[in-house]
Scaffold this motif. Sequence first.
Motif, PDB file in Angstrom:
ATOM      1  N   UNK A 174       0.809  -1.217   0.000  1.00  0.00           N
ATOM      2  CA  UNK A 174       0.000   0.000   0.000  1.00  0.00           C
ATOM      3  C   UNK A 174       0.844   1.271   0.000  1.00  0.00           C
ATOM      4  N   UNK A 175       0.296   2.306  -0.623  1.00  0.00           N
ATOM      5  CA  UNK A 175       0.738   3.682  -0.415  1.00  0.00           C
ATOM      6  C   UNK A 175      -0.472   4.574  -0.631  1.00  0.00           C
ATOM      7  N   UNK A 176      -0.528   5.693   0.078  1.00  0.00           N
ATOM      8  CA  UNK A 176      -1.671   6.597  -0.032  1.00  0.00           C
ATOM      9  C   UNK A 176      -1.808   7.136  -1.451  1.00  0.00           C
ATOM     10  N   UNK A 177      -0.678   7.395  -2.085  1.00  0.00           N
ATOM     11  CA  UNK A 177      -0.687   7.934  -3.447  1.00  0.00           C
ATOM     12  C   UNK A 177      -1.335   6.940  -4.408  1.00  0.00           C
ATOM     13  N   UNK A 178      -0.930   5.682  -4.320  1.00  0.00           N
ATOM     14  CA  UNK A 178      -1.514   4.660  -5.181  1.00  0.00           C
ATOM     15  C   UNK A 178      -2.999   4.478  -4.901  1.00  0.00           C
ATOM     16  N   UNK A 179      -3.370   4.545  -3.633  1.00  0.00           N
ATOM     17  CA  UNK A 179      -4.779   4.367  -3.282  1.00  0.00           C
ATOM     18  C   UNK A 179      -5.621   5.486  -3.882  1.00  0.00           C
ATOM     19  N   UNK A 180      -5.146   6.721  -3.754  1.00  0.00           N
ATOM     20  CA  UNK A 180      -5.901   7.859  -4.274  1.00  0.00           C
ATOM     21  C   UNK A 180      -6.052   7.768  -5.780  1.00  0.00           C
ATOM     22  N   UNK A 181      -5.015   7.286  -6.448  1.00  0.00           N
ATOM     23  CA  UNK A 181      -5.044   7.180  -7.901  1.00  0.00           C
ATOM     24  C   UNK A 181      -5.960   6.064  -8.390  1.00  0.00           C
ATOM     25  N   UNK A 182      -6.227   5.076  -7.522  1.00  0.00           N
ATOM     26  CA  UNK A 182      -6.945   3.886  -7.976  1.00  0.00           C
ATOM     27  C   UNK A 182      -8.202   3.549  -7.179  1.00  0.00           C
ATOM     28  N   UNK A 183      -8.623   4.420  -6.249  1.00  0.00           N
ATOM     29  CA  UNK A 183      -9.729   4.058  -5.366  1.00  0.00           C
ATOM     30  C   UNK A 183     -11.048   3.889  -6.100  1.00  0.00           C
ATOM     31  N   UNK A 184     -11.212   4.510  -7.258  1.00  0.00           N
ATOM     32  CA  UNK A 184     -12.476   4.376  -7.981  1.00  0.00           C
ATOM     33  C   UNK A 184     -12.444   3.280  -9.040  1.00  0.00           C
ATOM     34  N   UNK A 185     -11.291   2.601  -9.160  1.00  0.00           N
ATOM     35  CA  UNK A 185     -11.174   1.533 -10.150  1.00  0.00           C
ATOM     36  C   UNK A 185     -11.961   0.303  -9.702  1.00  0.00           C
ATOM     37  N   UNK A 186     -12.319  -0.534 -10.668  1.00  0.00           N
ATOM     38  CA  UNK A 186     -13.098  -1.724 -10.335  1.00  0.00           C
ATOM     39  C   UNK A 186     -12.339  -2.704  -9.462  1.00  0.00           C
ATOM     40  N   UNK A 187     -11.036  -2.814  -9.647  1.00  0.00           N
ATOM     41  CA  UNK A 187     -10.228  -3.742  -8.858  1.00  0.00           C
ATOM     42  C   UNK A 187      -8.878  -3.088  -8.556  1.00  0.00           C
ATOM     43  N   UNK A 188      -8.858  -2.121  -7.636  1.00  0.00           N
ATOM     44  CA  UNK A 188      -7.611  -1.404  -7.374  1.00  0.00           C
ATOM     45  C   UNK A 188      -6.514  -2.261  -6.764  1.00  0.00           C
ATOM     46  N   UNK A 189      -6.816  -3.479  -6.317  1.00  0.00           N
ATOM     47  CA  UNK A 189      -5.765  -4.327  -5.752  1.00  0.00           C
ATOM     48  C   UNK A 189      -4.667  -4.584  -6.779  1.00  0.00           C
ATOM     49  N   UNK A 190      -5.022  -4.590  -8.051  1.00  0.00           N
ATOM     50  CA  UNK A 190      -4.019  -4.856  -9.088  1.00  0.00           C
ATOM     51  C   UNK A 190      -2.996  -3.737  -9.183  1.00  0.00           C
ATOM     52  N   UNK A 191      -3.286  -2.580  -8.606  1.00  0.00           N
ATOM     53  CA  UNK A 191      -2.336  -1.462  -8.645  1.00  0.00           C
ATOM     54  C   UNK A 191      -1.243  -1.603  -7.595  1.00  0.00           C
ATOM     55  N   UNK A 192      -1.440  -2.517  -6.649  1.00  0.00           N
ATOM     56  CA  UNK A 192      -0.500  -2.640  -5.532  1.00  0.00           C
ATOM     57  C   UNK A 192       0.361  -3.894  -5.689  1.00  0.00           C
ATOM     58  N   UNK A 193       1.086  -3.950  -6.778  1.00  0.00           N
ATOM     59  CA  UNK A 193       1.904  -5.124  -7.077  1.00  0.00           C
ATOM     60  C   UNK A 193       3.397  -4.821  -6.973  1.00  0.00           C
TER      61      UNK A 193
END
Length: 320
Positions: free
Chosen positions: A11-30
């Motif tokens: 996790x990072x707050x920046x990544x979360x903010x960029x992806x919180x509205x995506x259908x599956x934001x878990x894929x952004x945290x790889x």
Amino acid sequence: LALGDSLAFGYSAKLYKENESAGDPATAFEAGYVQDYAKKLHGAKTFQTQDLGCPGETSASLLGNGPVADALAASSFKSATEAPCAYQEAWNAYHTDGAGGPLHVNYAGKSQLEEAIELIAVDAATSKPVTMITLNIGANDQLHAIAACEAEVKHEYETEGKSKYGASPEEAGHNCIVSHVPGLIESIIKNTEAAAYAIRSGAFNGVPYSGKIIFQAGYDPYGVLYRVGEGPLGGKELLAGSLGLAALINTHEEEAYAKPAVEGGFSPCIANPYPKFNTKNREEPGHLQKWTNMLTGDIHPTPEGYKVLANLMVKDCGNE
């Protein structure tokens, strides 16, 4: 099999903010330490990584509040119980921006520990046994204790104009945290040992796990933060006494977890980022703001910081 909190999740707050509205934001945290470390494993192409990390997880919510946690709480571990993975449950309940998100592995309705012991059994039965477990936990226990003290002292000053912990708000806040340290350390250790017992013993799934466990100790994100030029962050410990608290918790964990399994311990290999993130930071200023997002108020590692954590795991515990 990766267990832990937001660091295991990547996790990072920046990544979360960029992806919180995506259908599956878990894929952004790889790009967390789990994925970085998996790439360094010998024969990595034969490995499957199962990342159960949950942002916000405490040592108690790792156990959850189901039958396994109840059985552990009734045992000699005297472990705590807490509702599992609020990050995932909030997403499932509300599915709105700012209310958590999905995990890399969905285990809704179960705790992370329950999912782990289930996966160990399933993987063993399908000839894909778990051969390594990584775990980081306890940072959110510390953050909750700090927040509780801040709230208590604030309430005292608002209602009484003073605090039983000290002559000033700063002193009171520090002394409140200090007074809760013994109980905090005991709670983290008891809960973590309870989780290790459930995994090692096979008491809940009939499949004892005897493989390698790597436990990642903690760094102190509130340590001495440097910024070029003058200002409040020009070389200041952001939370007075936090360096000592983090070092103390690491020391107690190392001593407790070194005990043989028959004595209630689980004998992991411990990878400790504190010396590199914090101690050396005084000799080579810049590490903390380079490897964490603290300049923007986020305690989580930067992508480079996650790589440093993975490299330390290789250095301290090997890659096989």
